[in-house]
Structures are given as C-alpha cells and as structure tokens.
Design an enzyme around this catalytic site. Structure first.
Site, PDB file in Angstrom:
ATOM      1  N   CYS A 118      22.185  93.395  97.159  1.00  0.00           N
ATOM      2  CA  CYS A 118      21.681  92.334  96.276  1.00  0.00           C
ATOM      3  C   CYS A 118      20.725  92.855  95.210  1.00  0.00           C
ATOM      4  O   CYS A 118      20.332  92.105  94.310  1.00  0.00           O
ATOM      5  CB  CYS A 118      21.000  91.252  97.106  1.00  0.00           C
ATOM      6  SG  CYS A 118      22.013  90.641  98.461  1.00  0.00           S
ATOM      7  N   THR A 215      20.445  93.836 107.571  1.00  0.00           N
ATOM      8  CA  THR A 215      20.353  92.560 106.853  1.00  0.00           C
ATOM      9  C   THR A 215      18.936  92.016 106.777  1.00  0.00           C
ATOM     10  O   THR A 215      18.633  91.250 105.865  1.00  0.00           O
ATOM     11  CB  THR A 215      21.244  91.492 107.521  1.00  0.00           C
ATOM     12  OG1 THR A 215      20.840  91.336 108.889  1.00  0.00           O
ATOM     13  CG2 THR A 215      22.708  91.905 107.460  1.00  0.00           C
ATOM     14  N   HIS A 248      12.492  86.685  94.646  1.00  0.00           N
ATOM     15  CA  HIS A 248      13.844  86.739  95.204  1.00  0.00           C
ATOM     16  C   HIS A 248      14.222  85.360  95.730  1.00  0.00           C
ATOM     17  O   HIS A 248      15.309  84.863  95.440  1.00  0.00           O
ATOM     18  CB  HIS A 248      13.907  87.787  96.315  1.00  0.00           C
ATOM     19  CG  HIS A 248      15.275  88.028  96.842  1.00  0.00           C
ATOM     20  ND1 HIS A 248      16.273  88.614  96.083  1.00  0.00           N
ATOM     21  CD2 HIS A 248      15.836  87.751  98.052  1.00  0.00           C
ATOM     22  CE1 HIS A 248      17.389  88.698  96.807  1.00  0.00           C
ATOM     23  NE2 HIS A 248      17.147  88.175  98.002  1.00  0.00           N
ATOM     24  N   THR A 252      16.152  81.660 102.838  1.00  0.00           N
ATOM     25  CA  THR A 252      16.269  81.860 104.285  1.00  0.00           C
ATOM     26  C   THR A 252      14.872  81.897 104.909  1.00  0.00           C
ATOM     27  O   THR A 252      13.889  82.246 104.253  1.00  0.00           O
ATOM     28  CB  THR A 252      17.005  83.171 104.620  1.00  0.00           C
ATOM     29  OG1 THR A 252      16.225  84.278 104.147  1.00  0.00           O
ATOM     30  CG2 THR A 252      18.389  83.201 103.988  1.00  0.00           C
ATOM     31  N   GLU A 259       8.573  87.548 102.078  1.00  0.00           N
ATOM     32  CA  GLU A 259       8.251  87.708 100.659  1.00  0.00           C
ATOM     33  C   GLU A 259       6.936  87.012 100.306  1.00  0.00           C
ATOM     34  O   GLU A 259       6.089  87.584  99.608  1.00  0.00           O
ATOM     35  CB  GLU A 259       9.387  87.158  99.795  1.00  0.00           C
ATOM     36  CG  GLU A 259       9.164  87.373  98.306  1.00  0.00           C
ATOM     37  CD  GLU A 259      10.312  86.888  97.438  1.00  0.00           C
ATOM     38  OE1 GLU A 259      10.305  87.185  96.218  1.00  0.00           O
ATOM     39  OE2 GLU A 259      11.227  86.210  97.964  1.00  0.00           O
ATOM     40  N   LYS A 278      17.360  80.871  92.421  1.00  0.00           N
ATOM     41  CA  LYS A 278      18.586  80.854  93.231  1.00  0.00           C
ATOM     42  C   LYS A 278      19.044  79.433  93.572  1.00  0.00           C
ATOM     43  O   LYS A 278      20.221  79.208  93.839  1.00  0.00           O
ATOM     44  CB  LYS A 278      18.403  81.682  94.495  1.00  0.00           C
ATOM     45  CG  LYS A 278      18.484  83.189  94.249  1.00  0.00           C
ATOM     46  CD  LYS A 278      18.465  83.962  95.551  1.00  0.00           C
ATOM     47  CE  LYS A 278      18.655  85.459  95.288  1.00  0.00           C
ATOM     48  NZ  LYS A 278      17.543  86.054  94.525  1.00  0.00           N
ATOM     49  N   HIS A 283      22.923  82.313  95.273  1.00  0.00           N
ATOM     50  CA  HIS A 283      22.661  83.743  95.472  1.00  0.00           C
ATOM     51  C   HIS A 283      23.891  84.487  94.984  1.00  0.00           C
ATOM     52  O   HIS A 283      24.922  84.525  95.648  1.00  0.00           O
ATOM     53  CB  HIS A 283      22.394  84.041  96.943  1.00  0.00           C
ATOM     54  CG  HIS A 283      21.843  85.412  97.184  1.00  0.00           C
ATOM     55  ND1 HIS A 283      22.069  86.475  96.318  1.00  0.00           N
ATOM     56  CD2 HIS A 283      21.056  85.913  98.174  1.00  0.00           C
ATOM     57  CE1 HIS A 283      21.468  87.546  96.767  1.00  0.00           C
ATOM     58  NE2 HIS A 283      20.840  87.231  97.900  1.00  0.00           N
ATOM     59  N   PHE A 342      20.103  93.428 101.077  1.00  0.00           N
ATOM     60  CA  PHE A 342      20.518  93.905 102.398  1.00  0.00           C
ATOM     61  C   PHE A 342      20.406  95.426 102.425  1.00  0.00           C
ATOM     62  O   PHE A 342      20.602  96.104 101.412  1.00  0.00           O
ATOM     63  CB  PHE A 342      21.967  93.509 102.679  1.00  0.00           C
ATOM     64  CG  PHE A 342      22.131  92.095 103.203  1.00  0.00           C
ATOM     65  CD1 PHE A 342      21.055  91.249 103.371  1.00  0.00           C
ATOM     66  CD2 PHE A 342      23.393  91.631 103.535  1.00  0.00           C
ATOM     67  CE1 PHE A 342      21.209  89.964 103.855  1.00  0.00           C
ATOM     68  CE2 PHE A 342      23.570  90.344 104.018  1.00  0.00           C
ATOM     69  CZ  PHE A 342      22.473  89.508 104.187  1.00  0.00           C
TER      70      PHE A 342
END
Length: 356
Positions: A118, A215, A248, A252, A259, A278, A283, A342
């Site tokens: 990503c 991940t 970002h 999730t 973050e 996003k 995404h 990832f």
C-alpha cells in the site's frame, strides 16, 4: 469521484464519497467499493494500462511537459500493489514490470516499476525525489495505479479487514476498510526547470519497515515515527512546523489505533490538523499514497481541508484535531502525507506550499 483534480477536490470538500454497492456473486463481507464506471471490463490488465496512461498524460499536460524528444534524464515511476496479476493464472505469470513497459511506450518515457504494497504510490514519489536529488534525473513522473479484482475483495474478506458498514477513519464506530481503484501521478522537476509555477515543493521523504508482520503494523508505532523522523530531517524541519497531515486512516481497528497513538506521542502538545481521504476514495492499495499526496497538496494550496467522511465521534484521547462534517481552514504551509503498507512499509512525504 472523477478524473479532474479540481473537481475531485471540490467533491472531497463537499463531503462526498465514491464508495457504493458493487454487487458480486462472491461471499464478501461487504459488497461496497469505490470503483470506476468501466469496472465490468473483464480484461483488468487493459483497464490498468489505460487508466495509468490517461493519468500520466494528464499530469504531463498539466505540467506543460513535451516528452516527444527522448530525454535520458526523465523517468516514469509507477507503483502498484499487485495490479491485475491476482485475477488469473495467465496474469500471474506476467513479470510485474511488463504492463508498465506498455504504459511507458504509450507516453514516450522510460518506465520504472515498484511494488511496496500500500506504500507503492508514495514510494514512487520518494524514488523520483531521490533520482533528482542524486543528479540521475531532471524530471520524474511518479505515482501509483491499481484496479479492483475478485481476489483482492476475497482476500480482505478472509483477513477480516473489510468494514461491515462503511469506511470511517478514526471514528469510534470504525470497523474496517473498503477497497477502491484509481490512479494518481505528480510531476517532479528540479527547481528552476519547471514551465509551470509549482503547486508545492517536495522537501522531505522518509521510509522505514518495522518488519512486525505480513499484515499488521508494529503495535508500538516505532516504524511510523522513524519514517516521520527521516522525512523531517531531510526537510530540515521540526515537528511543530507541520500544520497538516493526510493520514493513512484505513479505518481498521488496529491501523487507526496504532497510527493515532504514533501521532499523539510524536507531536505531543503540538496539535496538527489531521484528515483522511480513504472514506471518499476507498483504500486504493498501490495508488493510495499518490492520491493522498495530491489531496494534501490541494489542501495546502487552497488552505481548505476536506472533512473525514463518516467521522462523527472521534476516537478518545486524540492529541490532534480532525475536520468533522465540514471543511476546516489551515494557515500553515507545511503538510505531511503518511502511508502504511502491508509488510511493515511506512512512507512519509513532506510538502511545502508554494507561495508566489
């Protein structure tokens, strides 16, 4: 959301989203995605080549760059996660760079391909900056492109990373991400060679890999902070000079928590304005870093910051400000775009607003 930068910016400021139902026969956790209108074309390789070519040509046109004359110091740098290659055995046999060679031939530039999950779009910009600073290039067209496919939607369903509702970065009710597709490219030139007044200066880049897992990011946020340190050191700027961050913000539980904690610790009592796109773009995997860099540049240029789509109740204990339900104003001239990929990739890009 569109294919014109100013029009897309207006839709972001208006709080719109390109995420909508995309019916599938697959057993997906959520059938919503941010997709382009020609998503029904089964040849995803052709779609990716066309989408990338169109975006690169638009960037060249905007910068008034003529690439008809061969230039050994000009490069096209394209980042993608895995592009179209997951959707058939035949596609999977293609070398990763093959489709970028086709794009390069169509636009008349020497292509370079990279894939860092990503972070690919951001790392393409970072690589272009390095080539220019090291004297190997005078001009680089850098960015990322990615297309939706069945394999990606199934994979994120299996990983449990898809939202069951919609993508709400940093919201207390956030429950996952949703996928999108698109392309974004910027033209980097050595200062003094531009034929168009710049939108911004790219003043610093930083990258790290926390190697915590395939991940999941490092729970301590150390890799994120290292990328921020390196970007600001290259820019010769201090933390309290960063007024704006395009995060970002994948939506999730893990990524938003790690973050936001990294920002809390890194910026301390200084509260930058943080936004995320996003929820509007989805995404877009390998394209996300480039799209978000462009959104940051436009926010610096216009001094208007889009609201975070779907955000109503921010996570508790955030030590930074967020635009909620309406655009926010910023008077700062330094912004930072962070991408988390990832495989532990973290990439930070620092831009400074161009003031005539």
């Amino acid at each position: 959301m569109g294919d014109d930068v100013d029009a897309v910016t207006e839709r972001l400021l208006d709080g719109q989203s390109g995420i909508r139902p995309l019916p599938s026969e697959l057993r997906l956790k959520n059938d919503r995605a941010a997709y382009l209108e020609d998503v029904g074309n089964p040849d995803r390789k052709a779609r990716l080549i066309e989408l990338t070519t169109q975006s690169v040509k638009s960037a060249l046109s905007d910068a008034r760059i003529d690439v008809q004359t061969p230039n050994p110091h000009a490069f096209l740098i394209i980042g993608t996660s895995l592009g179209y290659r997951l959707d058939s055995e035949e596609f999977h046999q293609d070398p990763l760079h093959q489709w970028t060679d086709e794009v390069g031939a169509r636009v008349g530039m020497t292509p370079l391909a990279l894939s860092t999950a990503c972070s690919s779009g951001s790392d393409a910009i970072l690589l272009g900056a390095h080539l220019i600073r090291s004297g190997q290039a005078d001009l680089c067209v850098c960015g990322g492109a990615d297309v939706l496919g069945d394999a990606k939607r199934l994979a994120h369903t299996a990983l449990g990373t898809l939202s069951s509702t919609t993508l709400k970065s940093f919201d207390q009710s956030h429950d996952g991400t949703l996928l999108g597709e698109g392309a974004g490219f910027v033209v980097l030139q050595r200062q003094g060679l531009e034929r168009h007044k710049p939108y911004a200066y790219l003043v610093g880049c930083g990258a790290s890999n926390d190697a915590a897992g395939l991940t999941a990011p490092d729970e301590t946020g150390a890799g994120i902070r290292l990328a921020l340190d390196r970007a600001l050191a290259e820019a010769d700027l201090s933390r309290n000079q960063v007024s704006l961050i395009n995060a970002h913000g994948s939506g999730t539980h893990t990524n938003d928590r790690v973050e936001s904690a990294a920002y809390n610790e890194y910026f301390g009592d200084y509260h930058p304005l943080v936004f995320a796109t996003k929820g509007a773009f989805g995404h877009t995997l390998g394209a996300t870093g480039a799209l978000e860099a462009i959104a940051l540049i436009k926010a610096l240029q216009t001094q208007s910051v889009p609201p975070v789509f779907g955000l109503q109740q921010p996570l508790p204990d955030l030590e930074f400000d967020l635009p909620i339900q309406k655009p926010a104003r910023t008077r700062g001239n330094v912004g930072l775009s962070l991408t988390i990929g990832f495989g532990g990739f973290n990439t930070a890009l620092v831009f400074q607003r161009f003031d005539q």
